[in-house]
Scaffold this motif. Structure first.
Motif: not given
Lengths: 260, 288
Positions: A74, A78, A91, A94, A102, A106, B164-165, B167-168, B170-171, B184
């Motif tokens: 992660a 970033r 995913f 989604m 996402v 993120y 957003q939180l 969704r992440i 769920r991801a 994440a």
């Protein structure tokens, strides 16, 4: 100027099998590097050690001058390392848009509005705009491959690691994906691309590396590498120790692909 | 009219079961953790509110305002300190850890509060009711509980689908490894999910405690209601949990109308029937 990605003495063993044997490799800013090699050569394992999914037994990974060997996936994401999986892993429940969103939120660390904008432009760039509101689980293989690239782009990478995005596709589909990658390359994104479909690579990358038995056996322009004796020998399978035979891809088949 | 009353009471009781079960559903849906300490956490929340109300003299309703956020923080810490370590070791390890947590909570409560039964004093609210017809009257507390349950479930669903939180979450729930590739931090994301689950279990524990007495050992027998609601509704689906809670509540009150001795048995039998004939539950989820 230092290289964008540097691998120094990367070594990984699974039991008695050495899948990476002191690999040194560097990728410059904006460079497009292709990686070929028979199955079991350690290509995907190398990717996993670059992206942070797997820790090397020995050696160092440097990204943009900083040592990232001990940082998790992660954190590396970033920092600007984007990666796709050989078998797409969207995913599923989604939407296509959310998948990229996402990543933008993120991975790229964008606020909501900018995240929406990036996701929209990435979907347009990868030809998925029409599928934006579909559930990712409902996509075809080509669309899943596109989404895999789109999601990695959503993290706004400086280096994109592509793992066999053309695998399993028909020739016209491969052309479509190659066009996308070439466009990315055109805007200066550094790319490392593992691919069995060699002609897809040779038309896009400026440098080719051949990996076999956990070592680099060829490094240079695509033409140089494909012409080298060591590489041809591995693909012909005349040295069984250096090139573990791939069960589903016979040597003549691979040679055919190389020479096509 | 007695039957109509039984139906109304069943739906309202189902709201409490749904509220209680949604934390269990969330932890299972997101992390595949079966939390055996779920019932004991609800009881712990009740004792915490009891202690807060006793020490400060505020009403139990106000204690809720303190206990629920405290539980959310506790949830995050429990995940980072305890569950996270066991997740890597597989489902059996998390089962054992939550079982251990259940024993620890029960014994801590026994040590601190003795085995006496307590109730949370909410003043006149406990008996106040709204008379709809001569035969049907609903208690304000039951209506409040039902509205809270509906609000929490709708809120959680909106959180998961729209933010957003969410969704992440769920991801990460779908593919933790791929989620790290989009930046994440799964440990933090799971911590948030646990915090939410703990906050809802605290809320449910307090609503339970306002309508009936509790003691340190009552957790496991409450846990079974949460399990039944989750399984009847469908594992990992919040809407399913809501429906499951209501169906369980209805089964109990309708059976009680026939013979009060059948109340709990009817719920258990319905649960067994669902397991036997529709093991995916009434409203199964693809995933959270």
């Amino acid at each position: 100027m230092t290289a964008l990605l540097e691998l120094a003495g990367i070594t990984k063993r699974f039991g008695l099998v050495t899948v990476a044997d002191g690999i040194d490799l560097s990728v410059g800013h904006g460079e497009a590097l292709g990686i070929v090699g028979p199955n079991g050569a350690g290509k995907t394992t190398l990717f996993s050690m670059i992206s942070g999914d797997l820790a090397p037994d020995d050696g160092e990974v440097r990204f943009d001058g900083a040592v990232v060997t001990s940082r998790d996936a992660a954190a590396r994401c970033r920092l600007g390392l984007g990666r796709t999986y050989q078998v797409p892993r969207p995913f599923e429940d989604m939407t296509v848009f959310e998948n990229v969103l996402v990543a933008a939120r993120y991975g790229a660390g964008l606020p909501t509005r900018a995240g929406y904008e990036l996701a929209t432009s990435v979907l347009a760039e990868t030809g998925l705009a029409a599928q934006a509101n579909l559930r990712a689980g409902a996509l075809t293989l080509l669309q899943r491959k596109r989404l895999e690239v789109a999601r990695a782009l959503g993290t706004r990478p400086r280096l994109l690691l592509l793992d066999e995005v053309a695998g399993g596709l028909t020739d016209p589909e491969v052309e479509e994906l190659v066009a996308i990658v070439r466009a990315l390359r055109g805007r200066g994104l550094a790319i490392v691309w593992i691919e069995h479909v060699v002609r897809a690579l040779t038309s896009t990358v400026d440098r080719l590396v051949c990996l076999a038995g956990g070592s680099i056996i060829g490094d240079g322009t695509p033409a140089e590498v494909l012409a080298s004796a060591a590489v041809r020998e591995v693909y012909l399978g005349s040295d069984p120790e250096a090139a573990p035979a791939a069960p589903e891809r016979t040597a003549p088949d691979l040679l055919g692909k190389l020479l096509r | 009219m007695d039957w109509v009353n039984a139906l109304v009471q069943g739906i309202l009781l189902g709201g409490l079961y749904a509220l209680f079960a949604c934390g269990l559903s969330l932890l299972f849906g997101v992390m595949r953790i079966v939390n055996l300490a779920h019932g004991d956490l609800a009881v712990l929340a009740a004792f915490l509110a009891y202690a807060t109300a006793t020490v400060t003299g505020v009403s139990a309703l106000w204690a809720t305002v303190v206990v629920v956020p405290v539980f959310a923080v506790l949830g995050y810490l429990v995940h980072r300190g305890l569950l996270e370590r066991s997740l890597a070791a597989g489902p059996l390890a998390t089962l054992l850890v939550t079982f251990g947590l259940s024993i620890v909570v029960q014994n801590l409560l026994l040590e601190s509060f003795s085995a006496d039964s307590r109730t949370l004093d909410v003043g006149s609210l406990v008996s106040a009711s709204l008379r709809i017809t001569d035969d049907i009257s609903v208690s304000y507390l039951a209506v409040l509980t039902f509205l809270l349950a509906a609000g929490v479930l709708v809120g959680l669903q909106l959180f998961l689908s729209r933010t957003q939180l969410g969704r992440i979450v769920r991801a990460t729930s779908d593919d933790p490894e791929a989620a790290t590739l989009v930046g994440a931090d799964s440990r933090h994301v799971y911590g948030i999910a646990t915090a939410l689950a703990f906050a809802t279990v605290a809320l449910a524990g307090l609503m339970f405690a306002m309508r009936s007495s509790f003691d340190p050992n009552i957790g496991p027998s409450r846990l079974i209601f949460a399990f039944e609601a989750v399984v009847i509704g469908g594992l990992g689906s919040l809407w399913g949990t809501f429906v499951g809670g209501i169906v369980l509540g209805l089964a109990q009150t309708v059976a009680a109308q026939i013979d009060p001795a059948l109340t709990l048995l009817a719920g258990h039998l319905l649960f067994l029937a669902v397991l036997a004939f529709r093991p995916q539950g009434l409203l199964p989820a693809r995933s959270m």
